[in-house]
Design a protein around this motif. Structure first.
Motif, PDB file in Angstrom:
ATOM      1  N   UNK A  26       0.827  -1.208   0.000  1.00  0.00           N
ATOM      2  CA  UNK A  26       0.000   0.000   0.000  1.00  0.00           C
ATOM      3  C   UNK A  26       0.865   1.264   0.000  1.00  0.00           C
ATOM      4  N   UNK A  27       1.890   1.285   0.840  1.00  0.00           N
ATOM      5  CA  UNK A  27       2.767   2.454   0.908  1.00  0.00           C
ATOM      6  C   UNK A  27       3.473   2.701  -0.417  1.00  0.00           C
ATOM      7  N   UNK A  36      -5.124   4.678  -3.005  1.00  0.00           N
ATOM      8  CA  UNK A  36      -5.084   3.345  -2.405  1.00  0.00           C
ATOM      9  C   UNK A  36      -6.233   3.122  -1.436  1.00  0.00           C
ATOM     10  N   UNK A  37      -6.910   1.993  -1.594  1.00  0.00           N
ATOM     11  CA  UNK A  37      -7.864   1.523  -0.594  1.00  0.00           C
ATOM     12  C   UNK A  37      -7.112   0.551   0.309  1.00  0.00           C
ATOM     13  N   UNK A  38      -6.905   0.950   1.547  1.00  0.00           N
ATOM     14  CA  UNK A  38      -6.191   0.139   2.530  1.00  0.00           C
ATOM     15  C   UNK A  38      -7.220  -0.690   3.280  1.00  0.00           C
ATOM     16  N   UNK A  66       2.187  12.445   1.740  1.00  0.00           N
ATOM     17  CA  UNK A  66       1.636  13.233   0.650  1.00  0.00           C
ATOM     18  C   UNK A  66       0.781  12.428  -0.313  1.00  0.00           C
ATOM     19  N   UNK A  67       0.445  11.194   0.055  1.00  0.00           N
ATOM     20  CA  UNK A  67      -0.335  10.330  -0.813  1.00  0.00           C
ATOM     21  C   UNK A  67      -1.824  10.412  -0.532  1.00  0.00           C
ATOM     22  N   UNK A  68      -2.576   9.612  -1.277  1.00  0.00           N
ATOM     23  CA  UNK A  68      -4.033   9.586  -1.174  1.00  0.00           C
ATOM     24  C   UNK A  68      -4.476   8.165  -0.852  1.00  0.00           C
ATOM     25  N   UNK A  69      -5.268   8.028   0.213  1.00  0.00           N
ATOM     26  CA  UNK A  69      -5.712   6.694   0.621  1.00  0.00           C
ATOM     27  C   UNK A  69      -6.961   6.795   1.459  1.00  0.00           C
TER      28      UNK A  69
END
Length: 304
Positions: A26-27, A36-38, A66-69
């Protein structure tokens, strides 16, 4: 150096992403631009309980980078809910990493129905449910990447893991069939058999071995298999501690008996050395490779 693999504008679902391999996957996908769907139920390694914190902590890590999840804490048995999370938040689903898993190790003599059923519900049924829910979206958009997580126990067998082994090898058959059905819609499906430190392996492997089995050494293969450039499909790879290899079936040439004449077990015994001789072996790839020698022995020209 080849061009960097990116997942900008791609949506990736990683099941069992609260720790270990799933967290690493995921990372890394988030670092490479994916939304990402965690997913993680947050239960124990034996399948008991649940806790939302596992998935949420990984989402917090991704956002800090700084990501999107977004977190999802549904069981993989509710695959529709996991995929719906992706669609509601990001509008699509491009990649599914079926990574969630549990262990219920015990000798076959002592194995209970619950030991068997829980393993298959998470590994095989869970992978089916998540993938089946994502499949229509991938078909409609003409694009998809699916990576299923098998195990060396499934390939080779392992004491105390009849339940786990059968489920894990089943995922390879699942992979092979989805690769065939997904090909016309540019859906690539592959399978990995990883060896990595996780809550499942740390209880059965020595500490010095665990220290070298970094999940981050498995994730690069997953990223490659999930990329737009991925060409191979339906394949199985072993991976761990910086080693990556592809597996394939090997078959002896076998012995052909006259199908019009009576065949007794004694004739099989007499020919046994040749039946199991791998000199000049073959490497079958499809079910047609099974049917061809059968048809040929009957003197029939197959129209496959």
């Amino acid at each position: 150096m080849s061009e960097q693999i990116r997942f900008d504008n791609r949506v990736v679902i990683v099941t069992g992403a609260g720790a270990g391999l799933g967290r690493s996957h995921a990372l890394e996908f988030a670092r490479r631009g994916a939304k990402v769907v965690v997913n993680d139920l947050g239960g124990s390694g034996h399948g008991e309980g649940n806790c939302v914190k596992a998935a949420e902590q990984v989402v917090d890590e991704i956002i800090a980078l700084g990501g999107i999840a977004v977190a999802n804490c549904d069981s993989v048995e509710q695959g529709e809910a996991i995929v719906q999370t992706a669609v509601e938040h990001f509008g699509r689903v491009d990649v599914v990493i079926n990574n969630a898993g549990i262990l219920r190790d015990t000798s076959f003599q002592k194995m209970t129905d619950q030991d068997w059923e829980l393993i298959h519900r998470v590994h095989t049924f869970g992978s089916y449910k998540v993938t089946h829910a994502a499949w229509p979206y991938m078909r409609e958009q003409g694009y998809g990447r699916i990576i299923n997580t098998a195990s060396g126990a499934g390939i080779y067998g392992n004491f105390g893991q009849a339940n786990y082994s059968s489920a894990k090898l089943g995922l390879y058959g699942f992979t092979r069939t989805l690769a065939i059905e997904g090909a016309p819609k540019n859906i690539k499906v592959n399978c990995i058999a990883p060896v990595a430190a996780s809550r499942l392996t740390e209880a059965i492997l020595p500490a010095e071995v665990i220290a070298g089995l970094k999940p981050e050494l498995v994730t690069p293969l997953v990223v490659k298999l999930a990329s737009e450039q991925q060409a191979e499909t339906g394949e199985l790879f072993e991976v761990g501690a910086g080693w990556i290899a592809k597996l394939r079936w090997e078959r002896s040439r076998g012995v052909k008996f006259d199908p019009q004449a009576p065949l007794g077990a004694e004739a099989v015994v007499a020919a046994w050395a040749d039946i199991i001789d791998f000199t000049d072996s073959e490497y079958p790839q499809t079910i047609q490779d099974t049917l061809l020698p059968v048809f040929n022995n009957l003197g029939i020209e197959p129209s496959l």
